[in-house]
Each structure stands twice: as structure tokens, then as C-alpha cells.
Design a protein around this motif. Sequence first.
Motif, mmCIF file in Angstrom:
data_model
loop_
_atom_site.group_PDB
_atom_site.id
_atom_site.type_symbol
_atom_site.label_atom_id
_atom_site.label_comp_id
_atom_site.label_asym_id
_atom_site.label_seq_id
_atom_site.Cartn_x
_atom_site.Cartn_y
_atom_site.Cartn_z
ATOM 1 N N SER A 64 -40.102 -22.807 9.038
ATOM 2 C CA SER A 64 -40.372 -23.712 10.157
ATOM 3 C C SER A 64 -40.146 -22.992 11.482
ATOM 4 C CB SER A 64 -39.455 -24.937 10.093
ATOM 5 O OG SER A 64 -38.112 -24.553 10.368
ATOM 6 N N GLU A 65 -40.573 -23.627 12.548
ATOM 7 C CA GLU A 65 -40.366 -23.081 13.885
ATOM 8 C C GLU A 65 -38.876 -22.934 14.186
ATOM 9 O OE1 GLU A 65 -41.706 -24.113 18.485
ATOM 10 O OE2 GLU A 65 -42.722 -25.095 16.801
ATOM 11 N N GLU A 66 -38.096 -23.921 13.787
ATOM 12 C CA GLU A 66 -36.653 -23.864 14.027
ATOM 13 C C GLU A 66 -36.004 -22.728 13.240
ATOM 14 O OE1 GLU A 66 -33.071 -24.408 15.732
ATOM 15 O OE2 GLU A 66 -34.995 -25.222 16.383
ATOM 16 N N ASP A 67 -36.425 -22.527 11.985
ATOM 17 C CA ASP A 67 -35.912 -21.400 11.191
ATOM 18 C C ASP A 67 -36.207 -20.078 11.900
ATOM 19 O OD1 ASP A 67 -35.134 -23.139 9.156
ATOM 20 O OD2 ASP A 67 -36.897 -22.719 7.903
ATOM 21 N N TYR A 68 -37.409 -19.977 12.441
ATOM 22 C CA TYR A 68 -37.813 -18.743 13.123
ATOM 23 C C TYR A 68 -36.984 -18.530 14.392
ATOM 24 C CZ TYR A 68 -40.843 -15.122 15.096
ATOM 25 O OH TYR A 68 -41.327 -13.955 15.626
ATOM 26 N N ARG A 69 -36.757 -19.599 15.126
ATOM 27 C CA ARG A 69 -35.952 -19.512 16.352
ATOM 28 C C ARG A 69 -34.547 -18.992 16.016
ATOM 29 N NH1 ARG A 69 -37.025 -22.089 20.856
ATOM 30 N NH2 ARG A 69 -38.159 -23.754 19.819
ATOM 31 N N VAL A 70 -33.945 -19.539 14.974
ATOM 32 C CA VAL A 70 -32.603 -19.124 14.554
ATOM 33 C C VAL A 70 -32.624 -17.663 14.112
ATOM 34 C CG1 VAL A 70 -30.807 -19.484 12.800
ATOM 35 C CG2 VAL A 70 -31.840 -21.451 13.959
ATOM 36 N N PHE A 71 -33.639 -17.278 13.372
ATOM 37 C CA PHE A 71 -33.796 -15.900 12.914
ATOM 38 C C PHE A 71 -33.818 -14.937 14.101
ATOM 39 C CE2 PHE A 71 -37.000 -12.515 12.029
ATOM 40 C CZ PHE A 71 -36.319 -11.806 11.047
ATOM 41 N N LEU A 72 -34.622 -15.244 15.123
ATOM 42 C CA LEU A 72 -34.689 -14.366 16.297
ATOM 43 C C LEU A 72 -33.378 -14.353 17.075
ATOM 44 C CD1 LEU A 72 -38.286 -14.883 17.757
ATOM 45 C CD2 LEU A 72 -37.411 -12.978 16.392
ATOM 46 N N GLU A 73 -32.732 -15.491 17.171
ATOM 47 C CA GLU A 73 -31.440 -15.538 17.866
ATOM 48 C C GLU A 73 -30.418 -14.641 17.181
ATOM 49 O OE1 GLU A 73 -30.415 -19.681 18.079
ATOM 50 O OE2 GLU A 73 -31.844 -20.064 19.696
ATOM 51 N N LYS A 74 -30.439 -14.612 15.857
ATOM 52 C CA LYS A 74 -29.516 -13.751 15.105
ATOM 53 C C LYS A 74 -29.818 -12.268 15.333
ATOM 54 C CE LYS A 74 -28.489 -16.855 11.264
ATOM 55 N NZ LYS A 74 -28.693 -17.089 9.823
ATOM 56 N N HIS A 75 -31.031 -11.959 15.762
ATOM 57 C CA HIS A 75 -31.445 -10.573 15.976
ATOM 58 C C HIS A 75 -31.655 -10.253 17.458
ATOM 59 C CE1 HIS A 75 -32.390 -11.168 11.691
ATOM 60 N NE2 HIS A 75 -32.097 -9.883 11.598
ATOM 61 N N GLN A 76 -30.971 -10.963 18.344
ATOM 62 C CA GLN A 76 -31.034 -10.741 19.791
ATOM 63 C C GLN A 76 -32.455 -10.859 20.360
ATOM 64 O OE1 GLN A 76 -28.977 -8.472 17.782
ATOM 65 N NE2 GLN A 76 -27.476 -10.044 18.274
ATOM 66 N N GLY A 77 -33.275 -11.728 19.787
ATOM 67 C CA GLY A 77 -34.589 -12.027 20.359
ATOM 68 C C GLY A 77 -35.766 -11.300 19.748
ATOM 69 N N TYR A 78 -35.511 -10.316 18.922
ATOM 70 C CA TYR A 78 -36.608 -9.632 18.246
ATOM 71 C C TYR A 78 -36.084 -9.016 16.954
ATOM 72 C CZ TYR A 78 -34.725 -5.126 19.693
ATOM 73 O OH TYR A 78 -33.916 -4.035 19.874
ATOM 74 N N ALA A 79 -36.989 -8.802 16.021
ATOM 75 C CA ALA A 79 -36.619 -8.181 14.747
ATOM 76 C C ALA A 79 -37.787 -7.334 14.272
ATOM 77 C CB ALA A 79 -36.288 -9.254 13.713
ATOM 78 N N THR A 80 -37.493 -6.332 13.472
ATOM 79 C CA THR A 80 -38.547 -5.482 12.934
ATOM 80 C C THR A 80 -38.685 -5.714 11.433
ATOM 81 O OG1 THR A 80 -37.030 -3.646 12.595
ATOM 82 C CG2 THR A 80 -38.233 -3.692 14.682
#
Length: 172
Positions: A64-80
Motif C-alpha cells: 500500500s501507499e502507507e507501507d511504501y511511505r514507512v519503507f522510505l522513512e526507514k531508509h531516510q527517504g530513498y532506498a536502492t
Amino acid sequence: MILFNTLKHHLPSIIDFIANHTVDSEVNLSKLGDSLMDLYTGHLSLDSIFEETLYFLKEQGITSEEDYRVFLEKHQGYATFQLSDTSKWVFLWGNEPERYVHIHPARYSPFTIRIKSATLKTAVMLKIRNVQQLDTDSINTARKSIGLSPIKSMEKVTNIIEAMTLLETTQA
């Protein structure tokens, strides 16, 4: 769900854009931005890139969008993440409604080159116009049509020639 600028980050899409250009092609070149960008030159199709991206997200439990938001927050706004061809890609927050998963090739990734947008725009326009003989007049006519400043001499066009060669090599 996925936001991906094909004209800015996917060489096979740029080749297709050139082959199927229309009167509006010059306007569409504005999507290439105004600075340096990372351009994927590998063999993966857009469908493959999207499928692998969605598979990665599903593996991470992001549905979901919320899952994605949390994922990016855990990675300081971006992830590879890495695709099957070993190319690396970056997740960012998308700025379009319902396209919140923004991806682009990672800097210095396999099958990725860094290129100035003005260089790529010029090379694409020269290819669209099927310019065979490069000189300052033909280059400046192409650049003017897409809102770029003129070059002063042919000594400054090495990068444009390299980009045109990349476009030719990939078409073969």
C-alpha cells in the motif's frame, strides 16, 4: 503505482521515441529535465523493470501507499534495489497522484551512464531530424528548436557525438 520517466532514464524508450516521433516530439523533450541524469542502457524492457520492481516491493511486504511511505522513512527517504541484470535502482517518493513509487537508475550502476540533459536533447533532436552532417549550423538549429543556447564551435560537441553514437549503436 510506479512513476518512471522513460524519456529521461530508459535508453530503449528514447530509441523508440526517435523512431516514432511526431510533431509534438520537440515538446516532449522537455521531459528530459535540465541537469545531469542517469540513463539505463541495459536490455530490460519497461515491463520487466516494472514487474521486478513490484516483485521486490511485494517481497518487502509493501502493498500500500502507507507501507511504501514507512519503507522510505526507514531508509531516510530513498532506498536502492537491484534488478536481474545487476543494475541498481533507486526508490523515491512519487509526486503524482496514485504513482507514489518513483524509480530511476542509480548513479554509477551497471548499465547506467550519466549524461547532461542538454546533450541528450540535442542528440535526440539531431536523430529525429536525421542530420547526417554535423556542423555548428545544424547543431544550433536543432538546439534552438528545443530552447537550448547555441554552441560556439565544433570543439565543444564531443559529448553530443558520443550520445548520437550511443543512439545509433543501440538501434542496430
